[in-house]
Scaffold this motif. Structure first.
Motif, PDB file in Angstrom:
ATOM      1  N   ALA A  13       9.266  48.889  33.295  1.00 34.01           N
ATOM      2  CA  ALA A  13      10.534  48.228  33.622  1.00 34.01           C
ATOM      3  C   ALA A  13      10.638  47.965  35.118  1.00 34.01           C
ATOM      4  N   PHE A  14      10.175  48.925  35.916  1.00 33.62           N
ATOM      5  CA  PHE A  14      10.192  48.773  37.381  1.00 33.62           C
ATOM      6  C   PHE A  14       9.396  47.542  37.808  1.00 33.62           C
ATOM      7  N   TRP A  34      20.705  39.633  43.386  1.00 31.06           N
ATOM      8  CA  TRP A  34      21.740  40.669  43.322  1.00 31.06           C
ATOM      9  C   TRP A  34      21.697  41.430  42.000  1.00 31.06           C
ATOM     10  N   PHE A  35      21.191  40.793  40.947  1.00 31.59           N
ATOM     11  CA  PHE A  35      21.106  41.441  39.644  1.00 31.59           C
ATOM     12  C   PHE A  35      19.896  42.372  39.546  1.00 31.59           C
ATOM     13  N   THR A  36      18.756  41.947  40.118  1.00 21.61           N
ATOM     14  CA  THR A  36      17.507  42.692  39.932  1.00 21.61           C
ATOM     15  C   THR A  36      17.218  43.712  41.034  1.00 21.61           C
ATOM     16  N   LYS A  37      17.440  43.353  42.278  1.00 25.47           N
ATOM     17  CA  LYS A  37      17.047  44.232  43.389  1.00 25.47           C
ATOM     18  C   LYS A  37      17.725  45.600  43.348  1.00 25.47           C
ATOM     19  N   PRO A  38      19.023  45.680  42.980  1.00 20.03           N
ATOM     20  CA  PRO A  38      19.657  47.005  42.908  1.00 20.03           C
ATOM     21  C   PRO A  38      19.064  47.921  41.844  1.00 20.03           C
ATOM     22  N   LEU A  39      18.283  47.371  40.907  1.00 23.38           N
ATOM     23  CA  LEU A  39      17.717  48.181  39.834  1.00 23.38           C
ATOM     24  C   LEU A  39      16.398  48.850  40.220  1.00 23.38           C
ATOM     25  N   LEU A  40      15.736  48.341  41.257  1.00 24.60           N
ATOM     26  CA  LEU A  40      14.379  48.781  41.564  1.00 24.60           C
ATOM     27  C   LEU A  40      14.293  50.271  41.908  1.00 24.60           C
ATOM     28  N   MET A  41      15.029  50.710  42.911  1.00 19.17           N
ATOM     29  CA  MET A  41      14.935  52.098  43.334  1.00 19.17           C
ATOM     30  C   MET A  41      15.436  53.079  42.270  1.00 19.17           C
ATOM     31  N   PRO A  42      16.537  52.785  41.561  1.00 19.71           N
ATOM     32  CA  PRO A  42      16.938  53.703  40.466  1.00 19.71           C
ATOM     33  C   PRO A  42      15.853  53.852  39.401  1.00 19.71           C
ATOM     34  N   LEU A  43      15.170  52.758  39.057  1.00 24.30           N
ATOM     35  CA  LEU A  43      14.084  52.843  38.074  1.00 24.30           C
ATOM     36  C   LEU A  43      12.935  53.703  38.600  1.00 24.30           C
ATOM     37  N   LEU A  44      12.611  53.532  39.896  1.00 22.86           N
ATOM     38  CA  LEU A  44      11.528  54.316  40.487  1.00 22.86           C
ATOM     39  C   LEU A  44      11.913  55.797  40.572  1.00 22.86           C
ATOM     40  N   ILE A  45      13.163  56.069  40.885  1.00 18.26           N
ATOM     41  CA  ILE A  45      13.640  57.455  40.955  1.00 18.26           C
ATOM     42  C   ILE A  45      13.564  58.107  39.578  1.00 18.26           C
ATOM     43  N   LEU A  46      14.007  57.398  38.548  1.00 16.69           N
ATOM     44  CA  LEU A  46      13.952  57.926  37.187  1.00 16.69           C
ATOM     45  C   LEU A  46      12.506  58.161  36.747  1.00 16.69           C
ATOM     46  N   TYR A  47      11.630  57.223  37.094  1.00 16.45           N
ATOM     47  CA  TYR A  47      10.203  57.382  36.787  1.00 16.45           C
ATOM     48  C   TYR A  47       9.648  58.622  37.468  1.00 16.45           C
ATOM     49  N   PHE A  59      12.414  63.505  48.876  1.00 18.61           N
ATOM     50  CA  PHE A  59      11.855  62.209  48.471  1.00 18.61           C
ATOM     51  C   PHE A  59      12.900  61.397  47.712  1.00 18.61           C
ATOM     52  N   ILE A  60      13.663  62.047  46.860  1.00 20.83           N
ATOM     53  CA  ILE A  60      14.724  61.357  46.124  1.00 20.83           C
ATOM     54  C   ILE A  60      15.780  60.819  47.081  1.00 20.83           C
ATOM     55  N   ILE A  61      16.173  61.640  48.058  1.00 16.43           N
ATOM     56  CA  ILE A  61      17.157  61.197  49.061  1.00 16.43           C
ATOM     57  C   ILE A  61      16.603  60.028  49.862  1.00 16.43           C
ATOM     58  N   ALA A  62      15.307  60.096  50.207  1.00 18.60           N
ATOM     59  CA  ALA A  62      14.672  59.012  50.953  1.00 18.60           C
ATOM     60  C   ALA A  62      14.733  57.705  50.164  1.00 18.60           C
ATOM     61  N   LEU A  63      14.445  57.773  48.868  1.00 21.89           N
ATOM     62  CA  LEU A  63      14.497  56.574  48.019  1.00 21.89           C
ATOM     63  C   LEU A  63      15.920  56.029  47.926  1.00 21.89           C
ATOM     64  N   ILE A  64      16.902  56.920  47.928  1.00 20.55           N
ATOM     65  CA  ILE A  64      18.302  56.476  47.898  1.00 20.55           C
ATOM     66  C   ILE A  64      18.645  55.731  49.187  1.00 20.55           C
ATOM     67  N   PHE A  65      18.190  56.239  50.326  1.00 22.15           N
ATOM     68  CA  PHE A  65      18.422  55.547  51.597  1.00 22.15           C
ATOM     69  C   PHE A  65      17.708  54.192  51.611  1.00 22.15           C
ATOM     70  N   SER A  66      16.515  54.136  51.030  1.00 20.77           N
ATOM     71  CA  SER A  66      15.796  52.866  50.922  1.00 20.77           C
ATOM     72  C   SER A  66      16.580  51.890  50.052  1.00 20.77           C
ATOM     73  N   TRP A  67      17.173  52.391  48.975  1.00 18.04           N
ATOM     74  CA  TRP A  67      17.978  51.564  48.074  1.00 18.04           C
ATOM     75  C   TRP A  67      19.192  50.995  48.808  1.00 18.04           C
ATOM     76  N   ALA A  69      19.534  50.560  52.040  1.00 19.60           N
ATOM     77  CA  ALA A  69      19.044  49.588  53.021  1.00 19.60           C
ATOM     78  C   ALA A  69      18.793  48.236  52.381  1.00 19.60           C
ATOM     79  N   ASN A  70      18.175  48.243  51.210  1.00 20.74           N
ATOM     80  CA  ASN A  70      17.884  46.984  50.525  1.00 20.74           C
ATOM     81  C   ASN A  70      19.150  46.257  50.089  1.00 20.74           C
ATOM     82  N   MET A  71      20.203  47.003  49.763  1.00 16.24           N
ATOM     83  CA  MET A  71      21.471  46.366  49.416  1.00 16.24           C
ATOM     84  C   MET A  71      22.037  45.617  50.623  1.00 16.24           C
ATOM     85  N   PHE A  72      21.913  46.207  51.805  1.00 17.37           N
ATOM     86  CA  PHE A  72      22.363  45.520  53.021  1.00 17.37           C
ATOM     87  C   PHE A  72      21.503  44.295  53.310  1.00 17.37           C
ATOM     88  N   PHE A  73      20.204  44.410  53.054  1.00 15.15           N
ATOM     89  CA  PHE A  73      19.292  43.305  53.362  1.00 15.15           C
ATOM     90  C   PHE A  73      19.542  42.078  52.484  1.00 15.15           C
TER      91      PHE A  73
END
Length: 236
Positions: A13-14, A34-47, A59-67, A69-73
């Motif tokens: 899915a990722f 806007w529909f797809t990009k917010p899903l990437l990091m949550p899918l990777l975290i769940l994986y 590592f989980i916190i780091a991925l959340i910060f990356s998520w 950041a991508n929302m701002f981008f």
């Protein structure tokens, strides 16, 4: 078995969502982005949570910060990109902290040698785009310092110990460095959609290889504990 299948489904899915997002970047389809990009990091975290033997909270916190950041981008305005850069700096700091904890420090000389390709990349970009970057060059350089430190650790460690985990770490760091280079290239072109898409490809694989590195280091540690426990059991 069910846990393993679920992890594979999450990884599939990722990559499917990443593929759709990259196509959206090429076409400049903001709604789909806007529909797809917010899903990437949550899918990777769940994986990661499904595959991990002992989940690393940093590592989980780091991925959340990356998520975040991508929302701002996605907004792609100067103010939001600036906010995103701050969150991404925190992400990089956490990744360096994790790497320092997980790998042996390669020493000064291997670290310096390992950092040279990354110093070259950032020096070249700054030299050729000094005017275009303006005051943003300081943020870019700060990112460069973090990536160079990580690059020195990853490549230096790979030089000393050619292992699969060290290779994944180096590959991930190199992809992240080139991603920033691609973002700068778009300054010279009126249509930057293709560069956004290319940067996204490298970001997705960079995050995946970094996750693979985390898995391998956890697996090695898990196996060591299993051996120690087996020895204790046999002794008793």
């Amino acid at each position: 078995m069910i846990k393993h299948k679920l992890a594979n489904a999450l990884l599939t899915a990722f990559f499917i969502v990443a593929f759709i997002e990259i196509i959206a970047e090429i076409n400049g389809d903001k709604s789909l982005i806007w529909f797809t990009k917010p899903l990437l990091m949550p899918l990777l975290i769940l994986y990661y949570l499904k595959r991990s033997h002992s989940s690393n909270i940093y590592f989980i916190i780091a991925l959340i910060f990356s998520w975040i950041a991508n929302m701002f981008f996605i907004a792609n305005t100067y103010q939001w990109i600036l906010y995103g850069s701050v969150f991404f700096l925190i992400y990089r700091f956490l990744i360096i902290y994790i790497v320092v904890k997980k790998v042996k420090t390669p020493g000064l000389l291997p670290s310096v040698i390992g950092s040279l390709p990354f110093v070259f990349i950032y020096f070249s970009v700054c030299f050729f785009t000094f005017k275009e970057l303006g005051n943003d060059i300081y943020i870019f350089l700060l990112h460069g310092v973090f990536v160079t430190i990580l690059g020195g650790l990853s490549l230096g460690n790979y030089i000393l110990s050619t292992s699969k985990s060290n290779f994944y770490l180096f590959l991930s760091t190199m992809l992240f460095a080139i991603t920033q280079f691609v973002f700068i290239l778009k300054l010279f072109y009126s249509n930057g959609n293709l560069f956004h898409a290319l940067a996204m490809v490298m970001f997705v694989f960079g995050q995946f290889f970094l996750t693979k590195f985390i898995f391998l280091t956890e697996k090695n540690r898990y196996n060591k504990y299993e051996i120690i426990n087996d020895l204790k059991d046999s002794a008793t």
